[in-house]
Design an enzyme around this catalytic site. Structure first.
Site, PDB file in Angstrom:
ATOM      1  N   ILE A 101      -2.504   6.382   1.092  1.00  4.74           N
ATOM      2  CA  ILE A 101      -1.621   5.441   0.411  1.00  4.74           C
ATOM      3  C   ILE A 101      -2.078   4.004   0.645  1.00  4.74           C
ATOM      4  O   ILE A 101      -2.616   3.666   1.688  1.00  4.74           O
ATOM      5  CB  ILE A 101      -0.133   5.629   0.804  1.00  4.74           C
ATOM      6  CG1 ILE A 101       0.113   5.267   2.273  1.00  4.74           C
ATOM      7  CG2 ILE A 101       0.341   7.043   0.495  1.00  4.74           C
ATOM      8  CD1 ILE A 101       1.586   5.105   2.600  1.00  4.74           C
ATOM      9  N   CYS A 102      -1.866   3.192  -0.378  1.00  7.27           N
ATOM     10  CA  CYS A 102      -2.276   1.788  -0.369  1.00  7.27           C
ATOM     11  C   CYS A 102      -1.095   0.971   0.143  1.00  7.27           C
ATOM     12  O   CYS A 102      -0.063   0.893  -0.511  1.00  7.27           O
ATOM     13  CB  CYS A 102      -2.633   1.439  -1.812  1.00  7.27           C
ATOM     14  SG  CYS A 102      -3.106  -0.229  -2.145  1.00  7.27           S
ATOM     15  N   LEU A 103      -1.230   0.419   1.350  1.00 10.84           N
ATOM     16  CA  LEU A 103      -0.105  -0.285   1.948  1.00 10.84           C
ATOM     17  C   LEU A 103       0.000  -1.720   1.434  1.00 10.84           C
ATOM     18  O   LEU A 103      -0.952  -2.262   0.903  1.00 10.84           O
ATOM     19  CB  LEU A 103      -0.240  -0.269   3.474  1.00 10.84           C
ATOM     20  CG  LEU A 103      -0.199   1.135   4.059  1.00 10.84           C
ATOM     21  CD1 LEU A 103      -0.528   1.101   5.538  1.00 10.84           C
ATOM     22  CD2 LEU A 103       1.156   1.784   3.839  1.00 10.84           C
ATOM     23  N   CYS A 128      -4.800  -1.320  -6.318  1.00 11.28           N
ATOM     24  CA  CYS A 128      -5.157  -1.518  -4.918  1.00 11.28           C
ATOM     25  C   CYS A 128      -6.179  -2.634  -4.793  1.00 11.28           C
ATOM     26  O   CYS A 128      -6.054  -3.530  -3.997  1.00 11.28           O
ATOM     27  CB  CYS A 128      -5.768  -0.244  -4.339  1.00 11.28           C
ATOM     28  SG  CYS A 128      -4.565   0.903  -3.699  1.00 11.28           S
TER      29      CYS A 128
END
Ligand SMILES: [Zn+2]
Lengths: 174, 427
Positions: free
Chosen positions: A118-120, B265
């Protein structure tokens, strides 16, 4: 703690802090740290249950406590969506946080790195760095995974990327 | 293709029989020759070149090293052929690492060790090096495939693993210390480690390994908004390690708060990555072949075309214990270092006296500046960073160190704690 919702903040303050700065390559010191990890996880899980906000299960997947596996879930529109959860304790832990993986969602969302990591948010890493070594596994779940699920699962459900398991069952029957 | 060419030759033969004019016949003979040439070229195109034993400086079309060996003839590099003795480990075969690997391969590096756990995806095609037909292959295997075709002289080793895990790290460490190719000056199996990873966690792992092995390495990075990057040289004990100071990034000039991160991202550009790979390998070549000035830190701001430089001394309070050990060794070795520097200075002085007599007066009025004075900004001592460079993460807060108490009883037994958590989980 700029950038965090009040709920996350108040939960975080109730998770016991850790004291021992040691990683999986530190032998006996790691065992000491592992005990602190368990205490924090026990306290966090109990607290979630008492608040009727139980949302994950996690256990060490090897005797060294360097690999962890479990489940996490999120309720959206009264339906429960459950996912496998796994991560490794990195060799440089606790200077760096573990990277949480939801392998079932790999490739389904942009907010994820390769391998289902997961991309925090931009707020997580600075807070982790500032609080080394006081934050542990329980804290990364509270600060990392909980907000991620709250932000991403509704989007994934509403866009039809993920389906509730009952829907999948009915559609395959019909 | 081969069949088509044969058909063409047959047609030319039959045409020749029906023609009587000698000038037309000559033209047909010429065409015949061209077709045969095309056929030979087509055959040779599918074969790869074989290995070469020695690097030749001979300037001929068939010598892959002639333009590189010219560096030696021009006096830029003393001994270019030494490049075949060097081993370089590249960690992360993404947008920067793959291009760095190709550059070193084309330069004729002796051996490359490649580390990555990822596979090639179509989403990587906005970057250089990997080709669409390699989608699905591991990045390390795909890289070996391409690189061995480009230059079969390079010894290639591919490691498909995640260095941040306990097992991955063990393999990483043992591969770096494997001395089968050649024992290096530092005693490890490689001359330089290049970190081309895209995250802080993996950089900290490379830092850990290199501090423990006393291995010189170079760090590289491209920002998540794709418009800035940097390279950094790290010599354990001598320069700041990656954990000595919070990680530095080149400010893109864009306010983090206005950066739109919804739904993504990270961004990436082949240009920024190519520039950073170029800077990294340029610094690598200078370091290995000993020419020019090796940069300690070089930033790149793509929006302003600004390249800040600086130097960082190690932090005596570094949280990394291996770093502190290397710092101690470096201080202890100071007398040896000073003696060597003195001997070298005396040597070059004797040489310059012999070559050019020293003028009593300095007609150009050039002042000689001591090396120490031209050092870049010392970040740790001043606490001030050069313009355009910022810390990416904060320093850990001071907290009272609590003595580790060996408490006894059920509350401090690991098995008991594990059982308690499982009991909660079973509920
Ligand atoms: Zn350090």
């Amino acid at each position: 703690m700029e950038g965090w919702d009040p709920n996350t903040k108040s939960t975080l303050t109730q998770i016991p802090l850790l004291t021992i700065k040691s990683g999986p390559r530190d032998g006996a010191l790691w065992t000491q740290r592992l005990k602190e990890e368990y205490k924090a996880l026990i306290a966090y899980t109990s607290m979630n249950k008492s608040k009727d906000n139980d949302w994950f299960r996690i256990s060490a997947a090897n005797p060294e406590g360097t690999r962890w596996k479990g489940k996490c879930w999120y309720v959206h529109n009264l339906l429960k969506y459950e996912f496998d959860l796994q991560f490794d304790i990195p060799v440089t832990y606790p200077a760096t946080a573990p990277e949480l993986e939801l392998p079932e969602l790999d490739g389904k969302t942009e907010k994820m790195y390769r391998g289902g990591k997961i991309c925090l948010t931009v707020h997580f890493k600075p807070l982790w760095a500032k609080n080394c070594p006081r934050f542990g596994i329980a804290h990364v779940l509270c600060l990392g995974l909980a907000p991620w699920l709250a932000a991403e699962i509704p989007v994934l459900v509403d866009s039809g990327t993920i389906k509730h398991k009952d829907d999948v069952a009915t559609s395959s029957e019909s | 293709m081969e069949v088509e060419l044969k058909e063409l030759l047959n047609d030319l033969q039959s045409l020749k029989k029906s023609i009587s004019d000698p000038s037309d016949l000559a033209l047909i003979d010429k065409m015949h020759l061209h077709v045969e040439n095309i056929a030979t070229l087509e055959k040779s195109g599918t074969t790869c070149r074989s290995k070469v034993k020695d690097m030749s400086a001979e300037v001929v079309d068939s010598n892959p090293y002639s333009r590189l060996m010219a560096l030696q003839r021009m006096g830029i590099v003393d001994n270019y052929e030494r490049i075949r003795e060097f081993s370089v480990a590249i960690v992360g075969i993404g947008g920067v690492g793959s291009v760095a690997a190709e550059m070193l391969t084309r330069c004729g590096i002796g051996r490359l060790l490649l580390y990555d756990y990822d596979k090639v995806e179509l989403a990587n095609m906005n970057r250089l090096f990997f080709r669409p037909e390699q989608v699905g292959m591991t990045k390390t295997d795909a890289a070996v495939q391409t690189l061995s075709e480009i230059n079969p002289d390079v010894v290639l080793e591919s490691y498909t693993l995640n260095i941040t895990t306990v097992e991955g790290f063990d393999t990483f460490m043992s591969s770096l210390t494997n001395k089968s190719f050649r024992t290096t000056k530092s005693g490890s199996g490689v001359d330089l480690v290049l970190s081309c990873v895209d995250n802080y966690e993996a950089r900290m792992v490379v830092n850990q390994a290199c501090n423990e092995l006393n291995q010189t390495w170079m760090e590289s990075g491209v920002s998540e908004d794709a418009v800035s990057g940097h390279i950094q040289l790290l010599i354990p004990g001598e320069t700041a390690c990656f954990a000595c100071v919070p990680p530095l990034v080149v400010a893109s000039g864009i306010d983090e708060r206005t950066l739109k991160r919804e739904g993504v991202c990270a961004a990436s550009l082949p240009t920024t990555m190519g520039v950073v790979a170029g800077l990294l390998v340029q610094n690598t070549l200078k370091y290995l072949l000993k020419f020019g000035q090796v940069s300690r830190y070089l930033g790149y701001n793509a929006l302003k075309d600004y390249f800040p430089t600086m130097e960082m001394k190690p932090n005596s309070q570094c949280s990394n214990t291996a770093c502190l050990e290397r710092q101690k060794e470096y201080i202890l070795a100071k007398p040896t270092r000073d003696a060597a520097a003195k001997a070298k200075a005396a040597d070059s002085e004797a040489l310059s006296v012999a070559e050019n007599p020293v003028h009593a007066d300095n007609e150009w009025n050039i002042s000689v500046v001591d090396d120490d004075e031209v050092d870049g900004a010392d970040v740790r001592n001043s606490g001030v960073l050069p313009e355009g460079i910022v810390h990416e993460l904060p320093v850990a807060d001071e907290y009272p160190k609590q003595p580790i108490t060996e408490a006894v009883g059920p509350a401090d037994d690991l098995e008991e704690l594990r059982r308690q958590l499982e009991a909660l989980n079973a509920d």
